[in-house]
Write a protein that holds these residues in place. Structure first.
Motif, PDB file in Angstrom:
ATOM      1  N   VAL A  21      16.829 -34.419   5.226  1.00 48.55           N
ATOM      2  CA  VAL A  21      16.168 -35.453   6.015  1.00 48.55           C
ATOM      3  C   VAL A  21      14.814 -34.965   6.519  1.00 48.55           C
ATOM      4  CG1 VAL A  21      16.292 -36.791   8.156  1.00 48.55           C
ATOM      5  CG2 VAL A  21      18.303 -36.608   6.690  1.00 48.55           C
ATOM      6  N   GLY A  22      14.756 -33.696   6.921  1.00 48.42           N
ATOM      7  CA  GLY A  22      13.512 -33.170   7.452  1.00 48.42           C
ATOM      8  C   GLY A  22      12.535 -32.688   6.412  1.00 48.42           C
ATOM      9  N   GLN A  23      12.912 -32.805   5.125  1.00 51.64           N
ATOM     10  CA  GLN A  23      12.099 -32.245   4.050  1.00 51.64           C
ATOM     11  C   GLN A  23      10.676 -32.793   4.043  1.00 51.64           C
ATOM     12  OE1 GLN A  23      13.829 -31.530   0.037  1.00 51.64           O
ATOM     13  NE2 GLN A  23      12.446 -33.148  -0.623  1.00 51.64           N
ATOM     14  N   ALA A  24      10.527 -34.110   4.146  1.00 53.58           N
ATOM     15  CA  ALA A  24       9.198 -34.720   4.038  1.00 53.58           C
ATOM     16  C   ALA A  24       8.315 -34.367   5.223  1.00 53.58           C
ATOM     17  CB  ALA A  24       9.341 -36.233   3.900  1.00 53.58           C
ATOM     18  N   VAL A  25       8.838 -34.517   6.434  1.00 49.87           N
ATOM     19  CA  VAL A  25       8.005 -34.311   7.619  1.00 49.87           C
ATOM     20  C   VAL A  25       7.755 -32.832   7.877  1.00 49.87           C
ATOM     21  CG1 VAL A  25       9.962 -34.350   9.215  1.00 49.87           C
ATOM     22  CG2 VAL A  25       7.687 -34.987  10.026  1.00 49.87           C
ATOM     23  N   ARG A  26       8.676 -31.957   7.499  1.00 49.24           N
ATOM     24  CA  ARG A  26       8.517 -30.527   7.763  1.00 49.24           C
ATOM     25  C   ARG A  26       7.299 -29.950   7.070  1.00 49.24           C
ATOM     26  NH1 ARG A  26       9.416 -25.390   6.294  1.00 49.24           N
ATOM     27  NH2 ARG A  26       9.646 -26.039   4.131  1.00 49.24           N
ATOM     28  N   SER A  27       6.998 -30.470   5.877  1.00 56.31           N
ATOM     29  CA  SER A  27       5.864 -29.938   5.124  1.00 56.31           C
ATOM     30  C   SER A  27       4.525 -30.301   5.760  1.00 56.31           C
ATOM     31  CB  SER A  27       5.911 -30.460   3.681  1.00 56.31           C
ATOM     32  OG  SER A  27       5.795 -31.877   3.659  1.00 56.31           O
ATOM     33  N   ARG A  28       4.510 -31.264   6.677  1.00 52.49           N
ATOM     34  CA  ARG A  28       3.259 -31.702   7.301  1.00 52.49           C
ATOM     35  C   ARG A  28       3.090 -31.161   8.714  1.00 52.49           C
ATOM     36  NH1 ARG A  28       5.157 -36.533   5.200  1.00 52.49           N
ATOM     37  NH2 ARG A  28       5.476 -37.462   7.250  1.00 52.49           N
ATOM     38  N   LEU A  29       4.031 -30.355   9.166  1.00 48.64           N
ATOM     39  CA  LEU A  29       3.976 -29.814  10.521  1.00 48.64           C
ATOM     40  C   LEU A  29       4.016 -28.292  10.494  1.00 48.64           C
ATOM     41  CD1 LEU A  29       6.432 -32.015  12.643  1.00 48.64           C
ATOM     42  CD2 LEU A  29       3.962 -31.837  12.936  1.00 48.64           C
ATOM     43  N   PRO A  30       3.346 -27.642  11.427  1.00 48.21           N
ATOM     44  CA  PRO A  30       3.547 -26.198  11.577  1.00 48.21           C
ATOM     45  C   PRO A  30       5.019 -25.912  11.850  1.00 48.21           C
ATOM     46  CG  PRO A  30       1.666 -26.933  12.870  1.00 48.21           C
ATOM     47  CD  PRO A  30       2.357 -28.170  12.378  1.00 48.21           C
ATOM     48  N   SER A  31       5.517 -24.822  11.308  1.00 47.28           N
ATOM     49  CA  SER A  31       6.930 -24.505  11.428  1.00 47.28           C
ATOM     50  C   SER A  31       7.388 -24.464  12.880  1.00 47.28           C
ATOM     51  CB  SER A  31       7.216 -23.164  10.752  1.00 47.28           C
ATOM     52  OG  SER A  31       8.563 -22.793  10.897  1.00 47.28           O
TER      53      SER A  31
END
Length: 314
Positions: free
Chosen positions: A186-196
């Motif tokens: 679920v977090g795959q898409a948004v995680r790539s656009r945010l700092p870890s």
């Protein structure tokens, strides 16, 4: 068990092309990270608090420790859409369920059984990615799945005579593995656009809130525990979370995600060894054989998608 780098590998990513030189040899840091995350199950076993309380305080304290670094990158919040926030909330919800089930499993089954079942997580991510995103895996990857699943089927044989509801604990570990896979997908898409650090702060906070509400719903207080338990809460937040998973995230600057994913397979081995030494937990033959099959199958799968990253996309 919140290792995001496994998701990167499971989705076929090969990591960053141009990498920096680490100030310390990556092999040393990878070994330190595996040792750190291996202590997670041990600390939970030593803590007398209920599962949702352990998970809630581990995540609240982890979020607190991450807050200063996340504040310095607060501009990233402005880039989030309402859909992104929905994905973050759902991802945090799955993470909360993972801790609820997985920590609960350690209260009723052995560290060996719980950790071996949890090692199946990359395979559940693969299956979920196939159904949700149409991602494809080469045939050799499916052989890895078959080997790992065969190994996991042996685990109940070693637990059927164990007192205290070990089979129920195995089921909880399986549910926790499904939940952590949902968290990653679920977090795959948004995680790539945010700092870890920003992503972790949000999902840790949401998951902590879920666990706090679960505690309240079950009539379990979040306070009133002995000082020793508070020590375990802090150690869980610092050692396996910051010196384990956060270290792995930082190492993505220097090594491939697939390297970290394979290295993280050392967590079940490390946890089982520590449980045998510190908890005097016996390791039965079905757990040994099943564990070897699970780790072999998962390693084969990760090796396959590392060699064929483009095959994971339809």
């Amino acid at each position: 068990m919140t290792n995001e780098v496994r998701q990167t590998c499971a989705s076929g990513a090969s990591g960053i092309a141009a990498r920096e030189t680490a100030p310390v040899p990556p092999a040393v840091l990878l070994a330190a990270g595996v040792i750190a995350i291996s202590f997670s199950a041990i600390f939970i076993k030593w803590c007398s608090a209920p599962a949702p309380v352990i998970g809630a305080w581990r995540l609240w304290l982890s979020a607190l420790l991450l807050s200063p670094a996340a504040w310095r990158q607060r501009h990233a919040f402005a880039t989030l859409s309402s859909r992104d926030w929905g994905l973050l909330l759902a991802s945090g919800g799955f993470l909360g369920l993972h801790f609820l089930f997985w920590i609960g499993s350690l209260h009723t089954t052995s560290v060996a059984s719980s950790m071996i079942i949890t090692a199946l997580q990359p395979l559940f991510v693969m299956i979920g990615a196939f159904w949700a995103f149409g991602e494809r895996t080469p045939p050799m990857g499916w052989w890895g799945v078959a080997v790992a699943m065969a190994g996991s089927a042996l685990i109940p044989l070693g637990d059927r005579y164990q007192a205290g509801g070990a089979l129920y604990g195995d089921l909880l570990s399986l549910l926790g593995t499904v939940a952590i896979s949902g968290y990653l997908l679920v977090g795959q898409a948004v995680r790539s656009r945010l700092p870890s650090v920003v992503y972790n702060l949000v999902v840790f906070s949401v998951a902590a809130l879920v666990l706090s509400l679960a505690s309240a719903g079950a009539g379990i207080p979040l306070t009133g525990y002995p000082a020793q338990d508070w020590g375990w809460f802090v150690l869980l937040a610092v050692i396996p979370t910051l010196f384990g998973h956060a270290l792995f995230n930082w190492l993505l600057r220097f090594v491939e995600a697939a390297t970290i994913s394979v290295t993280a397979l050392g967590e079940p081995v490390g946890a089982i060894v520590l449980a045998a030494l510190l908890l005097r937990e016996p390791v039965r033959w079905p757990q040994v054989v099943g564990g070897l099959l699970v780790l072999t199958g998962v390693a084969l799968y990760l090796h396959t998608i590392r060699r064929h990253p483009s095959a994971s996309r339809a």
